[in-house]
Write a protein that holds these residues in place. Structure first.
Motif, PDB file in Angstrom:
ATOM      1  N   PHE A  84       3.261  -1.251  -5.743  1.00  0.00           N
ATOM      2  CA  PHE A  84       3.116  -2.612  -5.235  1.00  0.00           C
ATOM      3  C   PHE A  84       2.645  -3.606  -6.294  1.00  0.00           C
ATOM      4  O   PHE A  84       2.990  -4.780  -6.241  1.00  0.00           O
ATOM      5  N   ARG A  85       1.871  -3.152  -7.270  1.00  0.00           N
ATOM      6  CA  ARG A  85       1.439  -4.059  -8.340  1.00  0.00           C
ATOM      7  C   ARG A  85       2.548  -4.373  -9.334  1.00  0.00           C
ATOM      8  O   ARG A  85       2.465  -5.356 -10.074  1.00  0.00           O
ATOM      9  N   ASN A  86       3.577  -3.533  -9.380  1.00  0.00           N
ATOM     10  CA  ASN A  86       4.631  -3.705 -10.372  1.00  0.00           C
ATOM     11  C   ASN A  86       5.978  -4.112  -9.808  1.00  0.00           C
ATOM     12  O   ASN A  86       6.880  -4.428 -10.569  1.00  0.00           O
ATOM     13  N   GLU A 142      -2.824   3.042 -15.878  1.00  0.00           N
ATOM     14  CA  GLU A 142      -1.688   2.272 -15.368  1.00  0.00           C
ATOM     15  C   GLU A 142      -1.077   1.367 -16.430  1.00  0.00           C
ATOM     16  O   GLU A 142       0.115   1.096 -16.408  1.00  0.00           O
ATOM     17  N   SER A 157      -3.866  -6.027  -0.780  1.00  0.00           N
ATOM     18  CA  SER A 157      -4.484  -6.533  -2.013  1.00  0.00           C
ATOM     19  C   SER A 157      -3.675  -6.152  -3.254  1.00  0.00           C
ATOM     20  O   SER A 157      -3.830  -6.773  -4.301  1.00  0.00           O
ATOM     21  N   TRP A 158      -2.827  -5.133  -3.155  1.00  0.00           N
ATOM     22  CA  TRP A 158      -2.036  -4.682  -4.307  1.00  0.00           C
ATOM     23  C   TRP A 158      -0.692  -5.389  -4.432  1.00  0.00           C
ATOM     24  O   TRP A 158      -0.088  -5.387  -5.499  1.00  0.00           O
ATOM     25  N   ARG A 173      -0.521   1.779  -5.279  1.00  0.00           N
ATOM     26  CA  ARG A 173      -1.043   0.735  -6.177  1.00  0.00           C
ATOM     27  C   ARG A 173      -0.073   0.496  -7.331  1.00  0.00           C
ATOM     28  O   ARG A 173       0.252  -0.644  -7.667  1.00  0.00           O
ATOM     29  N   GLU A 226      -6.246  -2.820   1.992  1.00  0.00           N
ATOM     30  CA  GLU A 226      -6.194  -2.324   0.619  1.00  0.00           C
ATOM     31  C   GLU A 226      -4.784  -2.486   0.053  1.00  0.00           C
ATOM     32  O   GLU A 226      -4.606  -2.981  -1.060  1.00  0.00           O
ATOM     33  N   ILE A 227      -3.773  -2.084   0.811  1.00  0.00           N
ATOM     34  CA  ILE A 227      -2.388  -2.216   0.362  1.00  0.00           C
ATOM     35  C   ILE A 227      -2.036  -3.689   0.166  1.00  0.00           C
ATOM     36  O   ILE A 227      -1.414  -4.062  -0.828  1.00  0.00           O
ATOM     37  N   ARG A 278      -2.756   6.645  -2.829  1.00  0.00           N
ATOM     38  CA  ARG A 278      -3.305   5.349  -3.233  1.00  0.00           C
ATOM     39  C   ARG A 278      -2.868   4.994  -4.646  1.00  0.00           C
ATOM     40  O   ARG A 278      -2.499   3.855  -4.936  1.00  0.00           O
TER      41      ARG A 278
END
Length: 87
Positions: A46-48, A12, A76-77, A43, A73-74, A39
């Motif tokens: 949502f992280r970016n 990533e 947390s991202w 990830r 889980e989502i 996933r």
């Protein structure tokens, strides 16, 4: 040489996505089952997505336990302060 049927997951940190970081303000995901490919994509998104304002994820039918696990889980991202909708 990588055989065509092999799937290699890129690191990533190797991605550079200025558009995702500075312009994407809404993400909608439908029929989210949480398999490895979904996933990885969720990830990454949502992280970016730093300016994200709203997100909607439609989970597949399943037990409350499974849906709760996928939702957490989502959650947390997500790095932005965003309106979250899970269906």
């Amino acid at each position: 040489f990588v055989a065509p049927d092999e799937f290699t997951v890129p690191d990533e940190a190797s991605f550079s996505m200025p558009c995702l970081r500075h312009r994407v303000n809404e993400i909608n995901m439908v029929h989210y089952v949480g398999d490895e490919t979904q996933r990885m994509m969720a990830r990454l998104l949502f992280r970016n997505a730093l300016v994200l304002e709203r997100m909607c994820v439609v989970l597949v039918k399943g037990t409350f336990e499974l849906q709760s696990k996928l939702k957490n889980e989502i959650d947390s991202w997500v790095v932005a302060d965003v309106e979250k909708i899970f269906l």
